[in-house]
Write an enzyme that holds these catalytic residues in place. Structure first.
Site, mmCIF file in Angstrom:
data_model
loop_
_atom_site.group_PDB
_atom_site.id
_atom_site.type_symbol
_atom_site.label_atom_id
_atom_site.label_comp_id
_atom_site.label_asym_id
_atom_site.label_seq_id
_atom_site.Cartn_x
_atom_site.Cartn_y
_atom_site.Cartn_z
ATOM 1 N N PRO A 11 -16.693 -3.970 -22.451
ATOM 2 C CA PRO A 11 -17.951 -4.500 -22.961
ATOM 3 C C PRO A 11 -19.179 -3.716 -22.526
ATOM 4 C CG PRO A 11 -17.020 -5.927 -21.263
ATOM 5 C CD PRO A 11 -15.964 -4.927 -21.619
ATOM 6 N N ASN A 12 -20.066 -3.582 -23.474
ATOM 7 C CA ASN A 12 -21.398 -2.974 -23.301
ATOM 8 C C ASN A 12 -21.378 -1.458 -23.179
ATOM 9 O OD1 ASN A 12 -22.883 -5.491 -23.313
ATOM 10 N ND2 ASN A 12 -21.899 -5.906 -21.357
ATOM 11 N N ARG A 19 -28.490 1.937 -22.382
ATOM 12 C CA ARG A 19 -28.267 0.855 -21.417
ATOM 13 C C ARG A 19 -28.552 1.363 -20.000
ATOM 14 N NH1 ARG A 19 -22.288 -1.083 -19.378
ATOM 15 N NH2 ARG A 19 -23.012 -2.861 -18.168
ATOM 16 N N TYR A 24 -26.439 4.465 -15.693
ATOM 17 C CA TYR A 24 -25.311 5.007 -16.461
ATOM 18 C C TYR A 24 -25.590 6.368 -17.099
ATOM 19 C CZ TYR A 24 -23.581 0.256 -15.850
ATOM 20 O OH TYR A 24 -23.161 -0.925 -15.296
ATOM 21 N N ASN A 80 -12.071 1.926 -18.457
ATOM 22 C CA ASN A 80 -13.332 1.419 -17.924
ATOM 23 C C ASN A 80 -13.508 0.034 -18.530
ATOM 24 O OD1 ASN A 80 -15.845 0.716 -17.086
ATOM 25 N ND2 ASN A 80 -16.839 2.647 -17.666
ATOM 26 N N ALA A 83 -17.558 -5.068 -17.107
ATOM 27 C CA ALA A 83 -17.632 -6.264 -16.262
ATOM 28 C C ALA A 83 -16.323 -7.047 -16.206
ATOM 29 C CB ALA A 83 -18.770 -7.161 -16.745
ATOM 30 N N HIS A 86 -14.310 -7.254 -12.980
ATOM 31 C CA HIS A 86 -14.600 -8.196 -11.903
ATOM 32 C C HIS A 86 -14.226 -9.628 -12.261
ATOM 33 C CE1 HIS A 86 -16.858 -4.636 -10.904
ATOM 34 N NE2 HIS A 86 -17.672 -4.807 -11.930
ATOM 35 N N ASP A 93 -2.632 -8.185 -15.651
ATOM 36 C CA ASP A 93 -1.325 -8.684 -16.111
ATOM 37 C C ASP A 93 -0.762 -7.780 -17.204
ATOM 38 O OD1 ASP A 93 -1.230 -10.845 -14.395
ATOM 39 O OD2 ASP A 93 -1.600 -12.371 -15.932
ATOM 40 N N GLU A 104 -8.264 3.557 -13.251
ATOM 41 C CA GLU A 104 -9.462 2.718 -13.417
ATOM 42 C C GLU A 104 -10.695 3.587 -13.214
ATOM 43 O OE1 GLU A 104 -9.600 -0.459 -10.551
ATOM 44 O OE2 GLU A 104 -11.729 -0.849 -10.911
ATOM 45 N N HIS A 106 -15.069 3.923 -13.308
ATOM 46 C CA HIS A 106 -16.433 3.395 -13.410
ATOM 47 C C HIS A 106 -17.413 4.555 -13.376
ATOM 48 C CE1 HIS A 106 -14.790 -0.551 -12.982
ATOM 49 N NE2 HIS A 106 -14.097 -0.105 -11.947
ATOM 50 N N ILE A 107 -18.358 4.508 -14.252
ATOM 51 C CA ILE A 107 -19.387 5.561 -14.313
ATOM 52 C C ILE A 107 -20.255 5.498 -13.055
ATOM 53 C CG2 ILE A 107 -21.440 6.328 -15.578
ATOM 54 C CD1 ILE A 107 -20.039 5.052 -18.113
ATOM 55 N N SER A 108 -20.656 4.289 -12.702
ATOM 56 C CA SER A 108 -21.519 4.096 -11.529
ATOM 57 C C SER A 108 -20.660 3.889 -10.281
ATOM 58 C CB SER A 108 -22.414 2.877 -11.751
ATOM 59 O OG SER A 108 -21.625 1.698 -11.834
ATOM 60 N N ARG A 113 -23.620 -1.087 -5.461
ATOM 61 C CA ARG A 113 -24.355 -2.034 -6.304
ATOM 62 C C ARG A 113 -24.142 -3.467 -5.808
ATOM 63 N NH1 ARG A 113 -23.154 -0.733 -12.372
ATOM 64 N NH2 ARG A 113 -25.008 -2.049 -12.608
ATOM 65 N N ARG A 117 -19.775 -6.696 -7.811
ATOM 66 C CA ARG A 117 -19.084 -5.536 -8.414
ATOM 67 C C ARG A 117 -18.109 -4.876 -7.438
ATOM 68 N NH1 ARG A 117 -22.058 -4.811 -13.208
ATOM 69 N NH2 ARG A 117 -24.224 -5.419 -12.904
HETATM 70 C C1 DQA Z 1 -19.009 -0.144 -14.995
HETATM 71 C C2 DQA Z 1 -19.394 -0.963 -13.762
HETATM 72 C C3 DQA Z 1 -19.282 -2.445 -14.036
HETATM 73 O O1 DQA Z 1 -19.639 -3.188 -12.875
HETATM 74 C C4 DQA Z 1 -20.222 -2.839 -15.163
HETATM 75 O O2 DQA Z 1 -20.092 -4.207 -15.463
HETATM 76 C C5 DQA Z 1 -20.037 -1.992 -16.379
HETATM 77 C C6 DQA Z 1 -19.812 -0.567 -16.217
HETATM 78 C C7 DQA Z 1 -19.266 1.369 -14.786
HETATM 79 O O3 DQA Z 1 -18.785 2.137 -15.608
HETATM 80 O O4 DQA Z 1 -19.956 1.760 -13.835
HETATM 81 O O5 DQA Z 1 -20.159 -2.473 -17.501
HETATM 82 O O6 DQA Z 1 -17.629 -0.325 -15.249
#
Ligand code: DQA
Length: 148
Positions: A11-12, A19, A24, A80, A83, A86, A93, A104, A106-108, A113, A117
């Protein structure tokens, strides 16, 4: 037939570029796709690149990757989950249920943070975690799983 890499975005992540660019960066999801295409091309891998704001769609793609894994055609999955990392029990599963080798991403740097997270439900089901390298992490993730 080249082995496949699934890059799945939750998502997002469709909002990348606009964003929270201070978190990011300025690159869009289309830019990330191009990075992934170039990384896969370097390793002779095929790419399936997807994004959804819906948990079930991500689960369906993990199942699809699982079928490729069973057929010996999967190099690995880069996930990725945004959210859902978390909050979701269904994603780990699906990873455990299919046995897909998964990284796994994550960009950040989620550990720098908010405290919510810092916990990932996905990490125990992942083979590796990349976090905090910006969108360059996607290409590095593909470099890593090309060796799996
Ligand atoms: C994220 C980190 C997550 O905490 C956040 O909700 C995202 C992006 C990242 O790529 O840093 O949507 O996965």
């Amino acid at each position: 037939m080249p082995r496949l890499v699934y890059v799945l975005n939750g998502p997002n992540l469709n909002l990348l570029g606009t964003r929270e660019p201070q978190v990011y960066g300025a690159q869009t999801l289309a830019d990330v796709q191009r990075l992934c295409e170039a990384a896969c091309a370097r390793h002779g891998l095929g790419l399936v690149f997807q994004q959804s704001n819906h948990e079930g769609a991500l689960i369906d793609w993990i199942h699809e990757a699982g079928r490729e894994h069973a057929a010996g055609r999967l190099a690995g999955v880069v996930l990725n989950a945004g959210a859902y990392t978390h909050t979701s029990i269904a994603l780990p599963d699906a990873i455990k249920g299919t046995g897909v080798p998964l990284l796994e991403l994550h960009i950040s740097n989620v550990f720098a943070r908010e405290a919510f997270r810092h916990h990932s439900w996905i990490s125990p089901a992942a083979r590796a975690v990349v976090c905090g390298l910006g969108v360059a992490g996607y290409a590095l993730a593909i470099d890593a799983l090309a060796q799996w």
